[in-house]
Motif scaffolding. Structure first.
Motif, PDB file in Angstrom:
ATOM      1  N   ILE A  60     -89.237 -63.943 -49.113  1.00  0.00           N
ATOM      2  CA  ILE A  60     -89.015 -65.101 -48.719  1.00  0.00           C
ATOM      3  C   ILE A  60     -90.457 -65.589 -48.070  1.00  0.00           C
ATOM      4  CG2 ILE A  60     -87.809 -66.624 -47.385  1.00  0.00           C
ATOM      5  CD1 ILE A  60     -85.232 -65.320 -47.881  1.00  0.00           C
ATOM      6  N   ALA A  61     -90.952 -66.702 -48.647  1.00  0.00           N
ATOM      7  CA  ALA A  61     -91.973 -67.587 -47.939  1.00  0.00           C
ATOM      8  C   ALA A  61     -91.423 -68.749 -47.201  1.00  0.00           C
ATOM      9  CB  ALA A  61     -93.071 -67.934 -48.983  1.00  0.00           C
ATOM     10  N   VAL A  62     -91.998 -68.772 -45.890  1.00  0.00           N
ATOM     11  CA  VAL A  62     -91.658 -70.090 -45.046  1.00  0.00           C
ATOM     12  C   VAL A  62     -92.893 -70.814 -44.590  1.00  0.00           C
ATOM     13  CG1 VAL A  62     -90.092 -70.765 -43.123  1.00  0.00           C
ATOM     14  CG2 VAL A  62     -89.524 -68.795 -44.266  1.00  0.00           C
ATOM     15  N   ASN A  63     -92.904 -72.032 -44.908  1.00  0.00           N
ATOM     16  CA  ASN A  63     -93.825 -72.828 -44.342  1.00  0.00           C
ATOM     17  C   ASN A  63     -93.621 -73.536 -43.174  1.00  0.00           C
ATOM     18  OD1 ASN A  63     -95.757 -74.713 -43.846  1.00  0.00           O
ATOM     19  ND2 ASN A  63     -96.048 -75.227 -45.821  1.00  0.00           N
ATOM     20  N   CYS A  64     -93.721 -72.898 -42.093  1.00  0.00           N
ATOM     21  CA  CYS A  64     -93.279 -73.146 -40.583  1.00  0.00           C
ATOM     22  C   CYS A  64     -93.751 -74.669 -40.103  1.00  0.00           C
ATOM     23  CB  CYS A  64     -93.970 -72.207 -39.626  1.00  0.00           C
ATOM     24  SG  CYS A  64     -93.282 -70.687 -39.733  1.00  0.00           S
ATOM     25  N   GLY A  65     -94.753 -75.155 -40.618  1.00  0.00           N
ATOM     26  CA  GLY A  65     -95.296 -76.674 -40.419  1.00  0.00           C
ATOM     27  C   GLY A  65     -94.491 -77.676 -41.157  1.00  0.00           C
ATOM     28  N   ALA A  66     -93.495 -77.319 -42.218  1.00  0.00           N
ATOM     29  CA  ALA A  66     -93.012 -78.288 -43.127  1.00  0.00           C
ATOM     30  C   ALA A  66     -91.436 -78.345 -42.510  1.00  0.00           C
ATOM     31  CB  ALA A  66     -92.594 -77.909 -44.531  1.00  0.00           C
ATOM     32  N   ILE A  67     -91.073 -77.707 -41.647  1.00  0.00           N
ATOM     33  CA  ILE A  67     -89.960 -77.673 -41.147  1.00  0.00           C
ATOM     34  C   ILE A  67     -89.554 -78.444 -39.893  1.00  0.00           C
ATOM     35  CG2 ILE A  67     -87.497 -76.275 -40.536  1.00  0.00           C
ATOM     36  CD1 ILE A  67     -88.702 -74.105 -42.323  1.00  0.00           C
ATOM     37  N   PRO A  68     -88.723 -79.598 -39.704  1.00  0.00           N
ATOM     38  CA  PRO A  68     -88.841 -80.383 -38.535  1.00  0.00           C
ATOM     39  C   PRO A  68     -88.271 -79.266 -37.322  1.00  0.00           C
ATOM     40  CG  PRO A  68     -87.712 -81.545 -40.110  1.00  0.00           C
ATOM     41  CD  PRO A  68     -88.221 -80.043 -40.720  1.00  0.00           C
ATOM     42  N   GLU A  69     -89.199 -79.628 -36.080  1.00  0.00           N
ATOM     43  CA  GLU A  69     -88.810 -78.776 -34.804  1.00  0.00           C
ATOM     44  C   GLU A  69     -87.306 -78.621 -34.401  1.00  0.00           C
ATOM     45  OE1 GLU A  69     -89.978 -78.739 -30.029  1.00  0.00           O
ATOM     46  OE2 GLU A  69     -91.414 -79.909 -31.609  1.00  0.00           O
ATOM     47  N   GLY A  70     -86.653 -79.781 -34.825  1.00  0.00           N
ATOM     48  CA  GLY A  70     -85.000 -79.514 -34.428  1.00  0.00           C
ATOM     49  C   GLY A  70     -84.449 -78.557 -35.193  1.00  0.00           C
ATOM     50  N   THR A  71     -84.737 -78.242 -36.428  1.00  0.00           N
ATOM     51  CA  THR A  71     -84.104 -77.578 -37.414  1.00  0.00           C
ATOM     52  C   THR A  71     -84.471 -75.888 -37.701  1.00  0.00           C
ATOM     53  OG1 THR A  71     -85.129 -78.387 -39.302  1.00  0.00           O
ATOM     54  CG2 THR A  71     -83.147 -79.394 -38.545  1.00  0.00           C
ATOM     55  N   ILE A  72     -85.660 -75.644 -37.062  1.00  0.00           N
ATOM     56  CA  ILE A  72     -86.585 -74.598 -37.308  1.00  0.00           C
ATOM     57  C   ILE A  72     -85.918 -73.172 -37.056  1.00  0.00           C
ATOM     58  CG2 ILE A  72     -87.876 -74.469 -35.158  1.00  0.00           C
ATOM     59  CD1 ILE A  72     -89.386 -73.284 -38.650  1.00  0.00           C
ATOM     60  N   ASP A  73     -85.033 -73.258 -35.873  1.00  0.00           N
ATOM     61  CA  ASP A  73     -84.159 -72.009 -35.448  1.00  0.00           C
ATOM     62  C   ASP A  73     -82.994 -71.857 -36.433  1.00  0.00           C
ATOM     63  OD1 ASP A  73     -85.823 -71.656 -33.308  1.00  0.00           O
ATOM     64  OD2 ASP A  73     -84.469 -72.465 -31.766  1.00  0.00           O
ATOM     65  N   ALA A 101     -98.760 -70.911 -36.455  1.00  0.00           N
ATOM     66  CA  ALA A 101     -98.989 -71.455 -35.224  1.00  0.00           C
ATOM     67  C   ALA A 101     -98.425 -72.726 -34.848  1.00  0.00           C
ATOM     68  CB  ALA A 101    -100.573 -71.678 -35.155  1.00  0.00           C
ATOM     69  N   GLU A 102     -97.912 -73.087 -35.997  1.00  0.00           N
ATOM     70  CA  GLU A 102     -96.954 -74.564 -35.793  1.00  0.00           C
ATOM     71  C   GLU A 102     -95.435 -74.315 -35.266  1.00  0.00           C
ATOM     72  OE1 GLU A 102     -98.281 -77.458 -36.605  1.00  0.00           O
ATOM     73  OE2 GLU A 102    -100.011 -76.527 -36.874  1.00  0.00           O
ATOM     74  N   LEU A 103     -95.050 -73.138 -34.970  1.00  0.00           N
ATOM     75  CA  LEU A 103     -93.716 -72.784 -34.470  1.00  0.00           C
ATOM     76  C   LEU A 103     -93.600 -73.057 -32.995  1.00  0.00           C
ATOM     77  CD1 LEU A 103     -93.104 -69.179 -35.619  1.00  0.00           C
ATOM     78  CD2 LEU A 103     -91.831 -71.262 -36.400  1.00  0.00           C
ATOM     79  N   PRO A 104     -92.478 -73.938 -32.504  1.00  0.00           N
ATOM     80  CA  PRO A 104     -92.370 -74.188 -31.363  1.00  0.00           C
ATOM     81  C   PRO A 104     -92.287 -73.079 -30.251  1.00  0.00           C
ATOM     82  CG  PRO A 104     -90.892 -75.414 -32.748  1.00  0.00           C
ATOM     83  CD  PRO A 104     -91.401 -74.299 -33.430  1.00  0.00           C
ATOM     84  N   LEU A 105     -92.651 -73.339 -28.904  1.00  0.00           N
ATOM     85  CA  LEU A 105     -92.568 -72.045 -27.956  1.00  0.00           C
ATOM     86  C   LEU A 105     -91.160 -71.304 -28.116  1.00  0.00           C
ATOM     87  CD1 LEU A 105     -94.935 -73.344 -25.331  1.00  0.00           C
ATOM     88  CD2 LEU A 105     -95.501 -71.560 -26.894  1.00  0.00           C
ATOM     89  N   THR A 106     -90.144 -72.112 -28.077  1.00  0.00           N
ATOM     90  CA  THR A 106     -88.760 -71.455 -28.160  1.00  0.00           C
ATOM     91  C   THR A 106     -88.490 -70.771 -29.211  1.00  0.00           C
ATOM     92  OG1 THR A 106     -87.845 -73.597 -29.042  1.00  0.00           O
ATOM     93  CG2 THR A 106     -87.809 -73.495 -26.577  1.00  0.00           C
ATOM     94  N   THR A 107     -88.951 -71.154 -30.546  1.00  0.00           N
ATOM     95  CA  THR A 107     -89.074 -70.097 -31.618  1.00  0.00           C
ATOM     96  C   THR A 107     -89.652 -68.979 -31.687  1.00  0.00           C
ATOM     97  OG1 THR A 107     -88.366 -72.296 -32.849  1.00  0.00           O
ATOM     98  CG2 THR A 107     -88.889 -70.397 -34.159  1.00  0.00           C
ATOM     99  N   GLN A 108     -90.915 -69.102 -30.998  1.00  0.00           N
ATOM    100  CA  GLN A 108     -91.754 -68.074 -30.973  1.00  0.00           C
ATOM    101  C   GLN A 108     -91.028 -66.940 -29.834  1.00  0.00           C
ATOM    102  OE1 GLN A 108     -95.639 -68.853 -29.353  1.00  0.00           O
ATOM    103  NE2 GLN A 108     -95.602 -70.925 -30.571  1.00  0.00           N
ATOM    104  N   ALA A 109     -90.410 -67.375 -29.023  1.00  0.00           N
ATOM    105  CA  ALA A 109     -89.810 -66.175 -28.107  1.00  0.00           C
ATOM    106  C   ALA A 109     -88.590 -65.554 -29.005  1.00  0.00           C
ATOM    107  CB  ALA A 109     -88.990 -67.064 -26.798  1.00  0.00           C
ATOM    108  N   ARG A 110     -87.907 -66.472 -29.942  1.00  0.00           N
ATOM    109  CA  ARG A 110     -86.952 -65.746 -30.713  1.00  0.00           C
ATOM    110  C   ARG A 110     -87.596 -64.820 -31.826  1.00  0.00           C
ATOM    111  NH1 ARG A 110     -81.682 -68.324 -31.903  1.00  0.00           N
ATOM    112  NH2 ARG A 110     -81.229 -69.950 -30.448  1.00  0.00           N
ATOM    113  N   LEU A 111     -88.757 -65.190 -32.304  1.00  0.00           N
ATOM    114  CA  LEU A 111     -89.505 -64.377 -33.264  1.00  0.00           C
ATOM    115  C   LEU A 111     -89.937 -63.062 -32.548  1.00  0.00           C
ATOM    116  CD1 LEU A 111     -90.668 -64.096 -36.006  1.00  0.00           C
ATOM    117  CD2 LEU A 111     -92.633 -65.173 -35.250  1.00  0.00           C
ATOM    118  N   LEU A 112     -90.560 -63.237 -31.397  1.00  0.00           N
ATOM    119  CA  LEU A 112     -90.799 -61.999 -30.721  1.00  0.00           C
ATOM    120  C   LEU A 112     -89.559 -60.888 -30.465  1.00  0.00           C
ATOM    121  CD1 LEU A 112     -93.026 -60.529 -28.999  1.00  0.00           C
ATOM    122  CD2 LEU A 112     -92.230 -61.741 -27.038  1.00  0.00           C
ATOM    123  N   ARG A 113     -88.561 -61.294 -30.290  1.00  0.00           N
ATOM    124  CA  ARG A 113     -87.390 -60.614 -30.309  1.00  0.00           C
ATOM    125  C   ARG A 113     -87.063 -59.523 -31.518  1.00  0.00           C
ATOM    126  NH1 ARG A 113     -81.228 -61.803 -28.027  1.00  0.00           N
ATOM    127  NH2 ARG A 113     -80.318 -59.726 -27.985  1.00  0.00           N
TER     128      ARG A 113
END
Length: 394
Positions: free
Chosen positions: A74-87, A123-135
């Protein structure tokens, strides 16, 4: 400099043929070879390189040469998804988690369990999403939006970015610990200007592809044009080269392109443009220019189709007859298209109207699917979403 084709390992040759990678530059061959080498080992990979260099091919190589190849990619363009729905997109959500969540939904990390997920523009991921991804990277665990239940996933993450990650970390826009987790292995894709003779190979390929697709006489390039192409910086890299070649193939079908003609299609700012340090406004202007150029092409194609229909109707020609492309010449919008030296006036339209109509038709052709529409128009989903809102095409 380029590597002799007989010196390229067979696996690399197979990967290039399978994924349509053109070129023999040492840096490109090294990148493909590195992707194949890391594929069997379940490590996170970060792919870096300027915009338009073809980073999207390398996650596919890694997946295809790994033990996960029979599972989902699955390919995901992180820059194309609005910040409110990325999680919600990445990790899923429970029913009632937010307004509009009428049912529970699986996220990409759950859907791709056992496979590979490619996070483009990470690099377009919000910081809160970055924390989830790290986990997820550390423990394979995630929690859906609106849930308190921890879920497990067995997934390989490959990410890509054209951003200077060190500067992003220094500016507080990207987590340093996540960067080191993602870049267990780093694959750097060379910019087009550093690939030497690959530029001529790509120009010939794009010209041939365009001629075959639209059944038009193929263009060629003389030595002076090739010299200009070799000197130009290509700020948009392979994507820009394809764009320019297709414009030439449309407006100069069957011709031998000279340096003067090629230079007329190259923005002069490209001789000093450096993508890595370009301002956001400069990037926006380039994207806008690209959209307008493609809109012109689609408009020209529709006008040619209309003229073919009129000629067939007037001459009672068979349905399979086609107007010879050699009779079609481009002229400024005020004079319209010239067919057999007889002017045919085009309907007046502003650039905005043309752009709106192009997007509307493409949405209809693709059944309203925005991802397919964006791909057809060669623009990002984020740009398409903005244009749909702007023109009221929802």
């Amino acid at each position: 400099m380029e590597i002799n084709i007989t010196d390229i390992p067979q696996e690399v040759q197979q990967a290039k043929m399978r994924f349509g990678i053109v070129g023999n530059a040492p840096a490109l061959i090294a990148a493909v070879s590195r992707a194949i080498q890391v594929a069997p080992i379940d490590l996170s990979v970060l792919i870096t390189g300027e915009s338009g260099t073809g980073k999207e091919f390398f996650p596919k190589i890694i997946h295809a040469f790994s033990a996960r190849k029979h599972n989902k990619y699955i390919a995901v363009n992180c820059g194309a998804i609005p910040e409110g729905t990325i999680d919600s997109e990445l990790f899923g959500h429970e029913k009632g988690a937010f307004t509009g969540a009428v049912a529970a939904r699986k996220g990409y990390f759950e859907e791709a369990d056992g496979g590979t997920i490619f996070l483009d523009e990470v690099a377009e991921l919000p910081l809160t999403t970055q924390a989830r991804l790290l986990r997820v990277l550390e423990s394979g665990e995630f929690i859906k939006v609106g849930s308190s239940t921890v879920q497990k996933t067995n997934i390989r993450v490959v990410a890509a970015t054209n951003v200077d990650m060190v500067k992003a970390i220094e500016n507080g826009k990207f987590r340093e610990d996540l960067y080191y987790r993602l870049s267990t292995v780093n694959i750097s894709i060379p910019p087009l200007r550093d690939r030497g003779a690959d530029i001529s190979l790509l120009m010939r390929k794009f010209a041939a592809d365009f001629a075959e697709r639209y059944r038009m006489p193929q263009i060629s390039f003389d030595e002076s044009a090739k010299a200009v192409a070799m000197r130009y910086r290509w700020p948009g890299n392979v994507r820009q080269l394809k764009n320019v070649t297709e414009q030439l193939a449309l407006f100069y079908a069957g011709d031998n392109i000279s340096d003067t003609v090629l230079e007329s299609f190259l923005p002069q700012s490209g001789t000093v443009y450096t993508p890595a340090v370009a301002s956001a406004s400069a990037s926006h202007e380039y994207a806008r220019e690209r959209e307008l150029l493609f809109n012109m092409i689609f408009r020209m194609q529709s006008e040619i189709d209309a003229l073919r229909s009129e000629i067939r109707a007037s001459s009672h020609a068979p349905a399979e007859a086609a107007m010879p492309t050699s009779l079609v010449k481009y002229a400024p919008p005020a004079t319209g298209l010239i067919v057999s030296s007889q002017p045919v006036e085009a309907q007046p339209a502003t650039l905005e109207e043309t752009e709106k109509e192009t997007i509307r038709r493409s949405l209809e052709n693709n059944g309203g699917k925005r991802k397919a529409t964006a791909k057809e128009l060669n623009i990002s989903e984020r740009t398409l979403y903005r244009k749909i809102k702007e023109y009221g095409l929802e």
